[in-house]
Enzyme design. Structure first.
Site, short mmCIF file in Angstrom:
data_model
loop_
_atom_site.label_atom_id
_atom_site.label_comp_id
_atom_site.label_asym_id
_atom_site.label_seq_id
_atom_site.Cartn_x
_atom_site.Cartn_y
_atom_site.Cartn_z
N ARG A 74 -5.70 5.81 -4.68
CA ARG A 74 -6.18 4.66 -3.92
C ARG A 74 -5.19 4.32 -2.80
NH1 ARG A 74 -5.04 -0.44 -8.05
NH2 ARG A 74 -2.79 -0.09 -8.28
N TYR A 127 13.01 -5.03 -5.07
CA TYR A 127 12.14 -4.09 -4.35
C TYR A 127 12.82 -3.62 -3.06
CZ TYR A 127 7.91 -2.24 -2.11
OH TYR A 127 6.99 -1.43 -1.50
#
Length: 272
Positions: free
Chosen positions: A35, A178
């Site tokens: 995806r 992150y």
């Protein structure tokens, strides 16, 4: 804007420069290829003639749905299930690709995610470790194991999906873990590029801005989304196919002089 999904029986480009993008006969592994950005990369590589293997976790059908969608578009794509955070599963997947396809010629390390957004003082050790394992250590595992196959062939191309978060400190959200992980991906890319250049394996990265995709965190928050868009000279998000096009370039002979590059695909975000 969406790409034209129609398939031609002849190469889209002819002549010397067009042929630089031809990936016929090469096997491309795309982690998280079911995806969004991963799917766009798989689509681009398949369209250029590569035999594509998309990956996903065994507890998810995302990779299967991506394969089925590419089959609907006329491309034959394989699926291998493994978790990039499990070294034994990565080893098994690499062995499968070697047995079934003769090893990888192209690797796109796309698997990754932001697992939470916390001020640094509230970030627990477990969350920190999980974020780095998925977004950095998982990339290294895949580069190491599939990279060995390319080194044996003395030719290959690895493209790591980094982020603008590896170059700047995002605002207004807090996501130290992150950001650090993606900065690590960028420097890992440079390190491997330097080690493997003389042995025929190129390693580059693409660093996307915020990409428009289903469930995009922050899109429904006016304060957050307006900060992102107003910080972008183009005043828009990116589209997955815009990253897929860059990955195709980096995977192909058209970028044969490039290694260790971090290609910013950010609408100008990092200029300000």
């Amino acid at each position: 804007m969406t790409p034209d999904n129609s398939r031609s029986s002849t190469p889209p480009l002819g002549g010397f420069y067009g042929k630089q993008f031809d990936l016929t006969g090469r096997t491309a592994v795309v982690t998280g290829g079911g995806r969004n950005i991963g799917f766009a990369c798989a689509h681009a590589l398949a369209e250029a003639g590569a035999k594509v293997v998309i990956t996903g976790r065994s507890d998810s059908d995302t990779a299967d749905r991506g394969r089925d969608e590419l089959a609907r578009l006329g491309y034959e794509v394989s699926v291998v299930k493994f978790d990039v955070t499990d070294v034994n599963e990565v080893v098994s997947a690499a062995e499968h690709v070697a047995d079934q396809f003769g090893g990888a010629d192209i690797l796109v390390c796309n698997s990754g995610a932001g697992l939470g957004r916390f001020p640094a003082e509230d970030l627990e050790d477990e969350a920190w470790a999980q974020t780095l394992d998925l977004n950095l250590s998982g990339v290294f595992r895949c580069c190491r194991l599939f990279g060995r196959q390319m080194l044996a062939k003395k030719k290959g191309a690895i493209i790591n999906v980094g982020s603008i978060s590896g170059e700047i400190v995002n605002r207004p959200q807090f996501q130290t873990d992150y950001n650090v992980a993606k900065a690590g991906v960028h420097h890992l890319t440079r390190c491997l590029a330097a080690e493997w250049a003389e042995r025929g394996v190129r390693v580059n990265a693409v660093a996307p801005t915020y990409i428009d995709k289903p469930g995009r965190w922050g899109k429904d928050d006016d304060a957050i989304f307006s900060t992102w868009i107003n910080s972008t000279p183009m005043h828009r998000q990116g589209e997955p196919h815009e990253i897929g096009s860059i990955v195709l370039f980096l995977a192909s002979d058209a970028s044969s002089l490039m290694t260790g590059a971090i290609v910013m695909a950010d609408g100008g975000y990092t200029l300000w």
